[in-house]
Write a protein that holds these residues in place. Structure first.
Motif, PDB file in Angstrom:
ATOM      1  N   ASP A  77       0.829  -1.202   0.000  1.00 18.80           N
ATOM      2  CA  ASP A  77       0.000   0.000   0.000  1.00 18.80           C
ATOM      3  C   ASP A  77       0.863   1.251   0.000  1.00 18.80           C
ATOM      4  O   ASP A  77       2.025   1.230   0.433  1.00 18.80           O
ATOM      5  CB  ASP A  77      -0.910   0.037   1.240  1.00 18.80           C
ATOM      6  CG  ASP A  77      -1.943  -1.075   1.257  1.00 18.80           C
ATOM      7  OD1 ASP A  77      -2.317  -1.548   0.166  1.00 18.80           O
ATOM      8  OD2 ASP A  77      -2.368  -1.470   2.356  1.00 18.80           O
ATOM      9  N   ASP A  82      -3.793  13.071  -0.774  1.00 22.55           N
ATOM     10  CA  ASP A  82      -4.885  13.018  -1.746  1.00 22.55           C
ATOM     11  C   ASP A  82      -4.924  11.722  -2.549  1.00 22.55           C
ATOM     12  O   ASP A  82      -5.561  11.676  -3.608  1.00 22.55           O
ATOM     13  CB  ASP A  82      -4.766  14.210  -2.717  1.00 22.55           C
ATOM     14  CG  ASP A  82      -4.903  15.544  -1.999  1.00 22.55           C
ATOM     15  OD1 ASP A  82      -5.768  15.648  -1.117  1.00 22.55           O
ATOM     16  OD2 ASP A  82      -4.119  16.460  -2.309  1.00 22.55           O
ATOM     17  N   ARG A  83      -4.269  10.672  -2.070  1.00 30.53           N
ATOM     18  CA  ARG A  83      -4.320   9.400  -2.801  1.00 30.53           C
ATOM     19  C   ARG A  83      -3.930   8.249  -1.886  1.00 30.53           C
ATOM     20  O   ARG A  83      -2.943   8.329  -1.151  1.00 30.53           O
ATOM     21  CB  ARG A  83      -3.387   9.440  -4.014  1.00 30.53           C
ATOM     22  CG  ARG A  83      -3.208   8.062  -4.693  1.00 30.53           C
ATOM     23  CD  ARG A  83      -2.456   8.133  -6.009  1.00 30.53           C
ATOM     24  NE  ARG A  83      -3.364   8.598  -7.054  1.00 30.53           N
ATOM     25  CZ  ARG A  83      -3.153   9.646  -7.804  1.00 30.53           C
ATOM     26  NH1 ARG A  83      -2.050  10.373  -7.626  1.00 30.53           N
ATOM     27  NH2 ARG A  83      -4.007   9.999  -8.736  1.00 30.53           N
ATOM     28  N   GLU A  84      -4.725   7.188  -1.948  1.00 28.09           N
ATOM     29  CA  GLU A  84      -4.360   5.918  -1.332  1.00 28.09           C
ATOM     30  C   GLU A  84      -4.469   4.841  -2.406  1.00 28.09           C
ATOM     31  O   GLU A  84      -5.329   4.907  -3.282  1.00 28.09           O
ATOM     32  CB  GLU A  84      -5.284   5.578  -0.158  1.00 28.09           C
ATOM     33  CG  GLU A  84      -5.119   6.514   1.030  1.00 28.09           C
ATOM     34  CD  GLU A  84      -5.944   6.074   2.222  1.00 28.09           C
ATOM     35  OE1 GLU A  84      -6.700   5.077   2.085  1.00 28.09           O
ATOM     36  OE2 GLU A  84      -5.839   6.723   3.281  1.00 28.09           O
ATOM     37  N   ARG A  85      -3.577   3.854  -2.325  1.00 27.91           N
ATOM     38  CA  ARG A  85      -3.571   2.841  -3.375  1.00 27.91           C
ATOM     39  C   ARG A  85      -2.971   1.542  -2.875  1.00 27.91           C
ATOM     40  O   ARG A  85      -2.035   1.559  -2.063  1.00 27.91           O
ATOM     41  CB  ARG A  85      -2.774   3.341  -4.589  1.00 27.91           C
ATOM     42  CG  ARG A  85      -2.753   2.358  -5.758  1.00 27.91           C
ATOM     43  CD  ARG A  85      -2.002   2.949  -6.935  1.00 27.91           C
ATOM     44  NE  ARG A  85      -1.980   2.021  -8.067  1.00 27.91           N
ATOM     45  CZ  ARG A  85      -1.352   2.257  -9.209  1.00 27.91           C
ATOM     46  NH1 ARG A  85      -0.700   3.397  -9.394  1.00 27.91           N
ATOM     47  NH2 ARG A  85      -1.373   1.371 -10.179  1.00 27.91           N
ATOM     48  N   THR A 179       1.136  10.777   4.748  1.00 29.25           N
ATOM     49  CA  THR A 179       0.128  11.599   5.420  1.00 29.25           C
ATOM     50  C   THR A 179       0.682  12.240   6.686  1.00 29.25           C
ATOM     51  O   THR A 179      -0.012  13.021   7.340  1.00 29.25           O
ATOM     52  CB  THR A 179      -1.111  10.752   5.774  1.00 29.25           C
ATOM     53  OG1 THR A 179      -0.750   9.741   6.726  1.00 29.25           O
ATOM     54  CG2 THR A 179      -1.703  10.101   4.528  1.00 29.25           C
ATOM     55  N   ARG A 334       4.202  15.772  -3.417  1.00 26.39           N
ATOM     56  CA  ARG A 334       3.297  15.814  -4.566  1.00 26.39           C
ATOM     57  C   ARG A 334       3.872  15.067  -5.772  1.00 26.39           C
ATOM     58  O   ARG A 334       3.126  14.526  -6.591  1.00 26.39           O
ATOM     59  CB  ARG A 334       2.990  17.265  -4.947  1.00 26.39           C
ATOM     60  CG  ARG A 334       2.231  18.037  -3.882  1.00 26.39           C
ATOM     61  CD  ARG A 334       1.883  19.438  -4.350  1.00 26.39           C
ATOM     62  NE  ARG A 334       1.234  20.193  -3.298  1.00 26.39           N
ATOM     63  CZ  ARG A 334      -0.068  20.121  -3.007  1.00 26.39           C
ATOM     64  NH1 ARG A 334      -0.853  19.315  -3.726  1.00 26.39           N
ATOM     65  NH2 ARG A 334      -0.580  20.834  -2.030  1.00 26.39           N
ATOM     66  N   GLN A 337       3.113  11.470  -4.980  1.00 28.54           N
ATOM     67  CA  GLN A 337       1.663  11.295  -5.015  1.00 28.54           C
ATOM     68  C   GLN A 337       1.170  11.163  -6.455  1.00 28.54           C
ATOM     69  O   GLN A 337       0.343  10.299  -6.772  1.00 28.54           O
ATOM     70  CB  GLN A 337       0.995  12.490  -4.329  1.00 28.54           C
ATOM     71  CG  GLN A 337      -0.519  12.431  -4.308  1.00 28.54           C
ATOM     72  CD  GLN A 337      -1.099  13.565  -3.482  1.00 28.54           C
ATOM     73  OE1 GLN A 337      -1.341  13.407  -2.291  1.00 28.54           O
ATOM     74  NE2 GLN A 337      -1.318  14.719  -4.095  1.00 28.54           N
ATOM     75  N   ARG A 338       1.682  12.001  -7.335  1.00 28.54           N
ATOM     76  CA  ARG A 338       1.322  11.919  -8.743  1.00 28.54           C
ATOM     77  C   ARG A 338       1.861  10.634  -9.368  1.00 28.54           C
ATOM     78  O   ARG A 338       1.174   9.958 -10.144  1.00 28.54           O
ATOM     79  CB  ARG A 338       1.862  13.133  -9.508  1.00 28.54           C
ATOM     80  CG  ARG A 338       1.562  13.107 -11.000  1.00 28.54           C
ATOM     81  CD  ARG A 338       2.167  14.307 -11.714  1.00 28.54           C
ATOM     82  NE  ARG A 338       1.901  14.247 -13.140  1.00 28.54           N
ATOM     83  CZ  ARG A 338       2.602  13.539 -14.011  1.00 28.54           C
ATOM     84  NH1 ARG A 338       3.639  12.822 -13.586  1.00 28.54           N
ATOM     85  NH2 ARG A 338       2.291  13.537 -15.295  1.00 28.54           N
ATOM     86  N   TYR A 340       2.320   7.752  -8.096  1.00 28.19           N
ATOM     87  CA  TYR A 340       1.537   6.582  -7.731  1.00 28.19           C
ATOM     88  C   TYR A 340       0.125   6.594  -8.310  1.00 28.19           C
ATOM     89  O   TYR A 340      -0.671   5.706  -8.015  1.00 28.19           O
ATOM     90  CB  TYR A 340       1.534   6.378  -6.218  1.00 28.19           C
ATOM     91  CG  TYR A 340       2.647   5.449  -5.796  1.00 28.19           C
ATOM     92  CD1 TYR A 340       2.537   4.085  -6.028  1.00 28.19           C
ATOM     93  CD2 TYR A 340       3.811   5.933  -5.219  1.00 28.19           C
ATOM     94  CE1 TYR A 340       3.557   3.220  -5.670  1.00 28.19           C
ATOM     95  CE2 TYR A 340       4.843   5.069  -4.865  1.00 28.19           C
ATOM     96  CZ  TYR A 340       4.709   3.712  -5.092  1.00 28.19           C
ATOM     97  OH  TYR A 340       5.720   2.854  -4.760  1.00 28.19           O
ATOM     98  N   GLY A 341      -0.160   7.547  -9.184  1.00 27.23           N
ATOM     99  CA  GLY A 341      -1.368   7.499  -9.986  1.00 27.23           C
ATOM    100  C   GLY A 341      -1.133   6.859 -11.334  1.00 27.23           C
ATOM    101  O   GLY A 341      -2.081   6.700 -12.119  1.00 27.23           O
TER     102      GLY A 341
END
Length: 385
Positions: A77, A82-85, A179, A334, A337-338, A340-341
Motif C-alpha cells: 500500500d 490526496d491518494r491511497e492505493r 500523510t 506531490r 503522489q502523482r 503513484y497514480g
C-alpha cells in the motif's frame, strides 16, 4: 591436502555488506574451487533490512537471493494526502542476519577475515591488525565512497522493529505513508509487518543534507505509533542509514580510469540514482562475477559495467534534480503522489531502473507537480555526464 596459503588467495573481497556478501555467495556457489576471502571488521550484512519488488530481480538471478528472503507479501500500500492505493506487486525482505548466516555456511573455515582494510590495491590488501593479503584480484565492496564528488540529495532514515501488544493490524507493507507532517524535505513512514505483533517502522526523509538527528526521529516514531494506538512493549532492533540520491556528477571522477582496483556495489556507483537502493544492481553484478573472475581485465570489465549503469541512470538523476532543486521541500510529496497514480507496470520498471521511453514520457507528461520554470532552471545548472 594442505590448507589455503594464509597470505594469498584467488579473490579478496573487501567489505561484507550487501554487495560483498552476495559476491561471496555467488562465487561459493558457482566457483567453489576458488580461494575467496571476505574481509569485514564487523558483522557480515550489518544491522540492515533490504527490501525489493519481485520485478527488481531477473528470473535467472533469483537463485541468489531466494534463500535469504525472510518475509514476502503479494501486494503493498501507499498513502498520500490526496491518494491511497494498493499495488498488486510482490514485495520481499531479507535481513543482514540472513546474509551473514548464508555466507558463513557457504565459505570454508578461515576464509572470513574479521579485520579492517587500511589499504586496498588491485592485487593486495594491507590489514589494520598487520599483515598483507595478496590476491589475483581484489574487489572493493566497502560501500559509499567519495560522495563529495557528486551533486546529491539524501535519503536518510531511522527504522525500528516494534513489538505491539495485542497486534498492530497491518496486513501488508505500507511502502509510503506520506500523510505524516512534512519535515526536513519529503517525509514518509514505511511499515513492514513481520508477524501479527512485530512491525518494522522506518521514518524516512528525502532531505537536502545528510544530517540525521536520530533522537528526534525516534521521538517521531513513538508519536506515530501512539497516533496509531499501538501499545509498544519493546524495540527489538534499530537501524539508521543515509543514502545518496544523485542529482548529477561525472562518473570518471567517481571512478577514474587510472584506478585499476575492481569495485562493486555503491563503491562502484551502481545504485538507483533516485531511490538510492543498490540491491538489484548488487544481485546482477554478483551473478555475473563467476564468469568474469578468471579474466585479467576484471577491473576494466567491472568499471565498464558500472559506467553503462551510470549512463542509464541519467533519467533518474534528472528526476532527482526536479525533486531537490525545483520543488519546495514541503511540497515534494506531490511528486510521489502523482507518480503513484500511474500504471503498475510503469511503477515496477521505474524501481527496477528499466523505464522505457514511453514510461519516461508518461512520468514527465501532464500537469507537473513542480513549476516548469524552476525545473528548467535547475536542470540547466547541472553536470549531466
Amino acid at each position: 591436502m594442505t590448507g589455503p596459503e594464509p597470505d594469498y588467495c584467488d579473490i579478496a573481497i573487501v567489505g561484507g555488506g550487501l554487495a560483498g556478501g552476495l559476491a561471496a555467495l555467488a562465487l561459493a556457489a558457482k566457483r567453489p574451487a576458488l580461494d575467496v576471502r571476505l574481509i569485514e571488521p564487523d558483522a557480515i550484512g550489518g544491522n540492515h533490512i533490504w527490501s525489493f519488488f519481485d520485478t527488481d530481480i531477473a528470473r535467472r538471478d533469483r537463485w541468489l537471493v531466494a534463500p535469504l528472503v525472510r518475509h514476502h507479501w503479494d501486494s503493498y500500500d501507499v498513502a498520500f494526502p490526496d491518494r491511497e492505493r494498493r499495488v498488486r506487486m510482490g514485495y520481499k525482505s531479507i535481513t543482514g542476519e540472513a546474509l551473514a548466516e548464508a555466507v558463513a555456511a557457504a565459505m570454508p573455515p578461515g576464509r572470513i577475515i574479521a579485520d579492517k582494510a587500511k589499504h586496498v590495491a588491485p592485487d593486495h590488501v594491507l590489514l589494520a591488525r598487520g599483515g598483507r593479503l595478496s590476491a589475483k584480484h581484489v574487489i572493493d565492496a566497502r560501500g559509499t565512497g567519495k560522495t563529495s564528488l557528486l551533486d546529491c540529495g539524501w535519503q536518510k532514515f531511522v527504522g525500528q522493529a516494534l513489538t505491539v501488544e495485542g497486534g498492530h493490524g497491518i496486513q501488508r507493507p505500507l511502502v509510503m505513508d506520506a500523510t505524516v507532517e512534512q519535515i526536513d524535505g519529503y517525509r514518509f513512514v514505511y511499515l513492514l509487518p513481520f508477524d501479527a505483533d512485530t512491525l518494522f517502522v522506518e521514518d524516512t526523509y528525502y532531505s537536502d543534507d545528510a544530517e540525521l538527528d536520530v533522537a528526534a526521529v525516534r521521538d517521531r516514531i513513538a508519536t506515530y505509533a501512539a497516533r496509531r494506538q499501538w501499545n509498544v512493549t519493546a524495540v527489538t532492533r534499530e537501524e539508521t542509514g543515509v543514502l545518496p540520491v544523485v542529482v548529477a556528477g561525472d562518473f570518471d571522477r567517481l571512478w577514474p580510469a587510472i584506478d585499476r582496483s575492481a569495485r562493486i556495489g555503491v563503491r562502484a556507483g551502481t545504485f538507483h540514482a533516485m531511490t538510492g537502493y543498490s540491491l538489484p544492481d548488487a544481485v546482477r553484478t554478483a551473478a555475473a562475477l563467476p564468469a568474469l573472475v578468471d579474466r585479467a581485465d576484471l577491473p576494466e570489465r567491472l568499471r565498464a559495467r558500472a559506467a553503462t549503469s551510470w549512463r542509464r541512470q541519467r533519467f533518474y538523476r534528472m528526476l532527482g534534480a526536479m525533486l531537490f532543486r525545483a520543488a519546495d521541500p514541503g511540497e515534494r510529496y506531490r511528486i510521489f503522489q502523482r507518480f503513484y497514480g500511474l500504471g503498475a507496470g510503469l511503477i515496477a520498471r521505474f524501481y527496477a531502473g528499466r523505464s522505457t521511453a514511453t514510461d519516461k514520457l508518461r512520468i514527465l507528461s501532464g500537469k507537473p507537480p513542480v513549476a516548469i520554470r524552476r525545473a528548467v532552471a535547475a536542470l540547466s545548472k547541472l553536470d549531466w555526464k
